[in-house]
Design an enzyme around this catalytic site. Structure first.
Site, PDB file in Angstrom:
ATOM      1  N   TRP A  62       0.670  41.534 -25.622  1.00  6.27           N
ATOM      2  CA  TRP A  62       1.091  42.727 -24.870  1.00  6.27           C
ATOM      3  C   TRP A  62       1.646  43.783 -25.803  1.00  6.27           C
ATOM      4  CZ3 TRP A  62      -1.487  42.754 -20.769  1.00  6.27           C
ATOM      5  CH2 TRP A  62      -1.743  41.586 -20.068  1.00  6.27           C
ATOM      6  N   ASP A  71       9.611  46.423 -23.433  1.00  9.34           N
ATOM      7  CA  ASP A  71       8.881  45.855 -22.299  1.00  9.34           C
ATOM      8  C   ASP A  71       9.575  44.536 -21.934  1.00  9.34           C
ATOM      9  OD1 ASP A  71       7.150  44.489 -20.617  1.00  9.34           O
ATOM     10  OD2 ASP A  71       5.395  44.665 -21.908  1.00  9.34           O
ATOM     11  N   LYS A  86       6.518  39.320 -12.213  1.00  9.75           N
ATOM     12  CA  LYS A  86       6.855  38.034 -12.822  1.00  9.75           C
ATOM     13  C   LYS A  86       8.179  37.505 -12.270  1.00  9.75           C
ATOM     14  CE  LYS A  86       4.050  39.586 -16.388  1.00  9.75           C
ATOM     15  NZ  LYS A  86       2.966  38.613 -16.241  1.00  9.75           N
TER      16      LYS A  86
HETATM   17  C1  LIG Z   1       5.101  41.273 -21.259  1.00  3.17           C
HETATM   18  C2  LIG Z   1       3.983  41.875 -20.489  1.00  3.17           C
HETATM   19  N1  LIG Z   1       3.723  43.184 -20.624  1.00  3.17           N
HETATM   20  C3  LIG Z   1       2.726  43.776 -19.942  1.00  3.17           C
HETATM   21  C4  LIG Z   1       1.919  43.068 -19.087  1.00  3.17           C
HETATM   22  C5  LIG Z   1       0.819  43.780 -18.344  1.00  3.17           C
HETATM   23  O1  LIG Z   1       1.191  43.931 -17.032  1.00  3.17           O
HETATM   24  P1  LIG Z   1       0.286  44.607 -15.913  1.00  3.17           P
HETATM   25  O2  LIG Z   1      -0.735  43.618 -15.535  1.00  3.17           O
HETATM   26  O3  LIG Z   1       1.269  44.926 -14.833  1.00  3.17           O
HETATM   27  O4  LIG Z   1      -0.308  45.837 -16.508  1.00  3.17           O
HETATM   28  C6  LIG Z   1       2.172  41.717 -18.899  1.00  3.17           C
HETATM   29  C7  LIG Z   1       1.316  40.991 -17.932  1.00  3.17           C
HETATM   30  O5  LIG Z   1       1.139  39.901 -17.760  1.00  3.17           O
HETATM   31  C8  LIG Z   1       3.206  41.102 -19.628  1.00  3.17           C
HETATM   32  O6  LIG Z   1       3.455  39.796 -19.496  1.00  3.17           O
END
Ligand SMILES: Cc1ncc(COP(=O)(O)O)c(C=O)c1O
Length: 360
Positions: free
Chosen positions: A101, A171, A195
């Protein structure tokens, strides 16, 4: 009705109490004669829902007055672009790449300027958090970016990086509200709520007010400008009303549990049950360096792909579901978010012990 222990990384388990309440209110929310899904986002009833949600979140995280809380859409992934579009005044930013991510965010930022990778843990399959006490922070960096809890690899920052005075952007999708945070240490904290907090389709961004300006990169769409949403208190257009309503209920639930200090204690206790067993097991092995272990996502392997698959299948039959590791890393992963009761983790460990005996 039979509920399973759901170890999904996201969308993930929610507190049963919250789901029951939402079910009870499905046809008639608070005497309104309609579901929250059916009401105008400009109505008085919804206004109270969003305002109460924000107030409770502020309370839980002790958010200072000079930070805005925004309820946004587009998933956490949309923030990968919104952050550089809104913050890259010098067109330079520093990224610490600790997993997929963070890497995606870093790659996206490259579209808008120079995104430097100032540290990474890719050399050891992202199994640790690098030492961030003295990194080569760029003198003209507009911000330093981290992914605080790495959902796929199961690592978490235990101390924040020394940004040498630069704005920290984090994030927190997979550790949001799992423990207290010092919001003042950040310029932006954001997370997809699917989550640890609520249903998919909603992102909460907590942003220091001075970072919310009209001075964004040329061509930034109105909808991707933080100021648009800040000026309209997240009601510039129709928000994810139902998602905000459920998050509001989760905030109330968290307060009832004793707040984030209590959640941290509970989460530490829960994770310890699993990590202690992994450390003593001859069959299963945790994949993360102990100092970087996440309280939320716990990856583990047997070292044998077929045995891993057998484990996931048999666990599912025993009511322990979604234990398969991320498709890019294999093995297993137990996500043990706020709403996973300790009984679920104990049941998992008991099952692992039995499996270990049978497959020794
Ligand atoms: C730490 C983290 N950041 C970003 C994301 C991406 O999230 P989204 O699917 O809401 O774009 C995730 C998704 O699993 C994640 O675990």
């Amino acid at each position: 009705m039979s509920r399973v222990y759901n170890f999904s990384a996201g969308p993930a388990v929610l507190p049963e109490e919250v789901l029951k309440e939402a079910a009870e209110e499905m046809l008639d929310y608070n005497g309104s004669g309609m579901s929250v899904m059916e009401m105008s986002h400009r109505s008085k009833v919804f206004d109270e829902i969003i305002q109460t949600a924000e107030a409770d979140l502020r309370d839980l995280l002790k958010i200072p007055d000079n930070y805005k809380v925004l309820f946004l859409q587009g998933g956490a992934s949309q923030q990968f672009a919104m952050i550089p579009m809104n913050l890259m005044k010098n067109r330079v930013a520093d990224y610490i790449v600790t997993g997929q991510w963070a890497k995606k965010a870093w790659q996206e930022a490259q579209k808008y300027g120079t995104a430097n990778k100032i540290a990474s843990s890719e050399d050891k399959t992202f199994s640790y958090i690098p030492d961030c006490s003295d990194l080569p922070i760029s003198p003209d960096a507009d911000y330093v970016y981290i992914c605080e809890n790495n959902t796929i690899y199961g690592t978490k920052y235990k101390t924040l990086p020394n940004t040498k005075g630069k704005i920290l952007v984090s994030d927190v999708s997979s550790c949001f509200l799992s423990e207290p945070m010092d919001i003042e240490k950040y310029g932006i904290v954001y997370g997809g709520v699917q989550k640890n907090v609520g249903p998919a389709g909603l992102v909460i961004a907590i942003i220091r007010e001075d970072l919310i300006t009209e001075d964004v990169l040329p061509g930034t769409p109105t909808m991707l400008t933080y100021k648009t949403h800040a000026d309209a208190n997240s009601l510039y257009n129709t928000p994810n009303c139902y998602g905000i309503y459920i998050c509001g209920k989760v905030f109330k639930w968290l307060k009832k549990q004793g707040g984030l200090e209590a959640m941290k204690e509970r989460n530490e206790k829960k994770a310890k049950v699993l990590y202690d067993y992994l450390d003593s097991s001859k069959l299963f092995k945790g994949t993360v360096e102990p100092a970087s272990r996440s309280l939320m996502n716990v990856p583990f392997v047997t070292g044998d792909k077929e045995l891993d698959a057998k484990f996931v299948k048999e666990a599912e039959a025993a009511g322990l579901v979604n234990l398969k590791g991320h498709r890019t890393v294999g093995g297993m992963r137990a996500s043990i978010y706020n709403a996973m009761p300790i009984e679920g983790v104990e049941a998992l460990v008991e099952f692992m012990k039995k499996f270990e005996k049978e497959n020794a």
